[in-house]
Design a protein around this motif. Structure first.
Motif, mmCIF file in Angstrom:
data_model
loop_
_atom_site.group_PDB
_atom_site.id
_atom_site.type_symbol
_atom_site.label_atom_id
_atom_site.label_comp_id
_atom_site.label_asym_id
_atom_site.label_seq_id
_atom_site.Cartn_x
_atom_site.Cartn_y
_atom_site.Cartn_z
ATOM 1 N N ASN A 1 0.353 -2.060 -12.266
ATOM 2 C CA ASN A 1 2.192 -0.722 -12.775
ATOM 3 C C ASN A 1 1.840 -0.296 -11.225
ATOM 4 O OD1 ASN A 1 2.090 -2.305 -15.292
ATOM 5 N ND2 ASN A 1 0.881 -0.884 -16.760
ATOM 6 N N ARG A 2 1.218 0.014 -10.668
ATOM 7 C CA ARG A 2 0.459 1.173 -9.834
ATOM 8 C C ARG A 2 0.371 0.653 -7.477
ATOM 9 N NH1 ARG A 2 -2.784 3.807 -6.712
ATOM 10 N NH2 ARG A 2 -4.727 2.899 -8.056
ATOM 11 N N TYR A 3 -0.407 -0.099 -7.647
ATOM 12 C CA TYR A 3 -0.525 -0.537 -6.898
ATOM 13 C C TYR A 3 -0.023 -1.332 -5.914
ATOM 14 C CZ TYR A 3 -3.118 -1.744 -2.600
ATOM 15 O OH TYR A 3 -3.726 -2.096 -1.114
ATOM 16 N N LEU A 4 0.427 -2.352 -5.942
ATOM 17 C CA LEU A 4 1.250 -3.732 -5.974
ATOM 18 C C LEU A 4 2.566 -3.461 -5.632
ATOM 19 C CD1 LEU A 4 -0.611 -6.674 -7.201
ATOM 20 C CD2 LEU A 4 -1.279 -5.573 -5.350
ATOM 21 N N LYS A 5 3.133 -2.559 -7.185
ATOM 22 C CA LYS A 5 4.644 -1.973 -6.539
ATOM 23 C C LYS A 5 4.643 -0.520 -5.798
ATOM 24 C CE LYS A 5 6.105 -2.558 -11.514
ATOM 25 N NZ LYS A 5 6.655 -2.301 -12.561
ATOM 26 N N GLU A 6 3.373 0.012 -5.303
ATOM 27 C CA GLU A 6 3.818 1.092 -4.781
ATOM 28 C C GLU A 6 3.772 0.595 -3.337
ATOM 29 O OE1 GLU A 6 0.559 3.645 -5.389
ATOM 30 O OE2 GLU A 6 1.151 4.980 -6.601
ATOM 31 N N LYS A 7 2.946 -0.495 -2.843
ATOM 32 C CA LYS A 7 3.111 -1.271 -1.739
ATOM 33 C C LYS A 7 3.969 -1.869 -1.397
ATOM 34 C CE LYS A 7 -0.930 0.606 -0.112
ATOM 35 N NZ LYS A 7 -0.889 1.280 0.969
ATOM 36 N N ARG A 8 4.914 -2.165 -2.537
ATOM 37 C CA ARG A 8 6.489 -3.339 -2.823
ATOM 38 C C ARG A 8 5.535 -4.669 -2.200
ATOM 39 N NH1 ARG A 8 11.321 0.334 0.225
ATOM 40 N NH2 ARG A 8 11.136 1.715 -1.632
ATOM 41 N N GLN B 1 9.686 -16.218 -0.678
ATOM 42 C CA GLN B 1 10.060 -16.111 0.465
ATOM 43 C C GLN B 1 8.818 -15.391 1.264
ATOM 44 O OE1 GLN B 1 14.142 -14.633 -0.007
ATOM 45 N NE2 GLN B 1 15.014 -16.232 -0.035
ATOM 46 N N VAL B 2 7.954 -16.591 0.468
ATOM 47 C CA VAL B 2 6.571 -15.752 2.354
ATOM 48 C C VAL B 2 5.853 -16.738 2.690
ATOM 49 C CG1 VAL B 2 6.392 -13.248 0.770
ATOM 50 C CG2 VAL B 2 4.814 -15.357 0.225
ATOM 51 N N LYS B 3 5.239 -17.176 3.969
ATOM 52 C CA LYS B 3 4.589 -17.670 4.730
ATOM 53 C C LYS B 3 2.744 -17.728 4.315
ATOM 54 C CE LYS B 3 7.048 -17.080 8.802
ATOM 55 N NZ LYS B 3 6.781 -16.768 9.864
ATOM 56 N N ALA B 4 1.875 -19.136 3.601
ATOM 57 C CA ALA B 4 1.497 -19.041 3.386
ATOM 58 C C ALA B 4 0.105 -18.295 3.943
ATOM 59 C CB ALA B 4 0.742 -20.036 3.548
ATOM 60 N N GLU B 5 0.086 -17.886 5.865
ATOM 61 C CA GLU B 5 -0.537 -16.384 6.306
ATOM 62 C C GLU B 5 -0.394 -15.429 5.076
ATOM 63 O OE1 GLU B 5 1.325 -18.984 7.674
ATOM 64 O OE2 GLU B 5 0.559 -20.379 8.489
ATOM 65 N N GLU B 6 0.864 -15.434 4.560
ATOM 66 C CA GLU B 6 1.145 -13.971 4.143
ATOM 67 C C GLU B 6 0.259 -13.873 2.473
ATOM 68 O OE1 GLU B 6 5.226 -12.793 6.634
ATOM 69 O OE2 GLU B 6 5.353 -14.326 4.984
ATOM 70 N N ALA B 7 -0.057 -14.371 2.684
ATOM 71 C CA ALA B 7 -0.623 -14.512 0.698
ATOM 72 C C ALA B 7 -1.696 -14.329 0.618
ATOM 73 C CB ALA B 7 0.273 -16.016 0.320
ATOM 74 N N VAL B 8 -1.933 -13.833 -0.381
ATOM 75 C CA VAL B 8 -3.684 -13.522 -0.553
ATOM 76 C C VAL B 8 -3.365 -14.484 -2.532
ATOM 77 C CG1 VAL B 8 -4.905 -12.239 -1.802
ATOM 78 C CG2 VAL B 8 -3.420 -11.686 0.394
ATOM 79 N N TYR B 9 -4.101 -15.332 -2.523
ATOM 80 C CA TYR B 9 -4.487 -15.632 -4.183
ATOM 81 C C TYR B 9 -5.443 -15.548 -4.624
ATOM 82 C CZ TYR B 9 -4.907 -19.523 -7.308
ATOM 83 O OH TYR B 9 -4.553 -20.166 -8.827
ATOM 84 N N VAL B 10 -5.153 -15.192 -5.593
ATOM 85 C CA VAL B 10 -6.684 -14.206 -6.682
ATOM 86 C C VAL B 10 -6.684 -15.231 -7.952
ATOM 87 C CG1 VAL B 10 -7.876 -12.026 -7.772
ATOM 88 C CG2 VAL B 10 -6.488 -11.641 -5.738
ATOM 89 N N GLY B 11 -8.005 -15.551 -7.917
ATOM 90 C CA GLY B 11 -8.416 -16.637 -9.211
ATOM 91 C C GLY B 11 -9.538 -16.861 -9.218
ATOM 92 N N LEU C 1 -8.846 -4.998 -4.713
ATOM 93 C CA LEU C 1 -8.416 -5.640 -3.559
ATOM 94 C C LEU C 1 -7.669 -5.345 -2.972
ATOM 95 C CD1 LEU C 1 -7.557 -8.792 -4.368
ATOM 96 C CD2 LEU C 1 -5.275 -8.115 -5.999
ATOM 97 N N ASP C 2 -7.514 -4.135 -2.917
ATOM 98 C CA ASP C 2 -6.902 -3.419 -1.381
ATOM 99 C C ASP C 2 -7.499 -3.732 -0.478
ATOM 100 O OD1 ASP C 2 -9.098 -1.744 -1.867
ATOM 101 O OD2 ASP C 2 -8.295 0.020 -2.143
ATOM 102 N N GLN C 3 -9.064 -3.695 -0.480
ATOM 103 C CA GLN C 3 -9.658 -4.824 0.799
ATOM 104 C C GLN C 3 -8.814 -6.149 1.560
ATOM 105 O OE1 GLN C 3 -14.444 -4.182 0.386
ATOM 106 N NE2 GLN C 3 -13.382 -3.034 -1.346
ATOM 107 N N TYR C 4 -8.849 -6.582 1.319
ATOM 108 C CA TYR C 4 -8.539 -7.791 1.570
ATOM 109 C C TYR C 4 -7.014 -8.389 1.461
ATOM 110 C CZ TYR C 4 -12.997 -8.472 0.440
ATOM 111 O OH TYR C 4 -14.423 -7.903 0.131
ATOM 112 N N ILE C 5 -6.254 -6.892 1.397
ATOM 113 C CA ILE C 5 -3.908 -7.142 1.067
ATOM 114 C C ILE C 5 -3.888 -6.669 2.768
ATOM 115 C CG2 ILE C 5 -2.294 -6.597 0.451
ATOM 116 C CD1 ILE C 5 -3.213 -6.732 -2.643
#
Length: 216
Positions: A91-98, A154-164, A212-216
């Motif tokens: 609701n906040r962090y990811l949206k603020e960072k777009r 529409q992102v490259k793999a190198e630009e993505a972060v997968y969380v599981g 998570l912000d440490q790794y994005i």
């Protein structure tokens, strides 16, 4: 999604309630007693044959199994909610960072979509892939869902972060595709005790999505 964004056991309990109410309506069985027995069986035996064993213990027709599974899968859970840190980051962090966001989840399609809608995730992320919509053979760690999500976002793999949370299937393919991988280890997570060879584990580990912000 399961045990990453919400506590999956609460969904299981909700399904057990629905099944217990169904059984109580058809037979002279106390719904609370049947529900408690399902929980006891789950704790002792784990998943797999919970309903089968309960039918045997209550001397009920084995033919009820199929209907019980249907009731479980089709019920709409009302008592599941997102973890506090999941709410905050979505609701906040990811949206603020777009940042663009997506969910990849395995499991019966009806079950997973019922969870998604109950949690409101269809309104909180950009894309959702339920792998069973494309066939059970497309479940993780198959490449399909990872590649499809990258294309949808529409992102490259190198630009993505997968969380599981599950090293058995979550990270090996993501790492092969060169996504950054993060494993969340929650106190009551189903996979908390699982440890795999290095190639199956994530690049990083966290205990809360707030980190998570440490790794994005």
């Amino acid at each position: 999604m399961d045990d990453t964004l919400y506590y999956e056991l609460n969904y299981v309990k909700s399904g057990f309630r629905a099944v217990s109410e169904y059984i109580a309506l058809r037979y002279q069985v106390d719904k609370d007693e049947f529900y408690q027995e399902l929980l006891n069986i789950l704790e002792i035996e784990g998943r797999g044959k919970t309903f089968n064993i309960a039918l045997e213990k209550f001397v009920l027709p084995a033919a009820e199994l199929e209907k019980m599974i249907d009731v479980y899968r089709s019920h709409h859970p009302e008592n599941i909610k997102l973890y506090e840190d999941a709410l905050e980051i979505l609701n906040r962090y990811l949206k603020e960072k777009r940042y663009k966001t997506g969910i990849i989840t395995d499991g019966n399609s009806e079950v997973q979509w019922n969870k998604i809608r109950s949690l409101g995730l269809d309104e909180k992320v950009n894309q959702i892939i339920v792998t069973d919509d494309f066939g059970v053979n497309k479940r993780k760690p198959h490449f399909f869902s990872y590649q499809r999500m990258l294309k949808l976002l529409q992102v490259k793999a190198e630009e993505a972060v997968y969380v599981g949370d599950n090293p058995v299937k979550d990270f090996i393919t993501a790492r092969k595709l060169r996504l950054k991988t993060v494993r969340i280890i929650r106190e009551h997570g189903m996979h908390i005790g699982k440890r795999m060879a290095a190639k199956y584990e994530a690049d990083y580990e966290i205990n809360t999505l707030k980190d998570l912000d440490q790794y994005i």
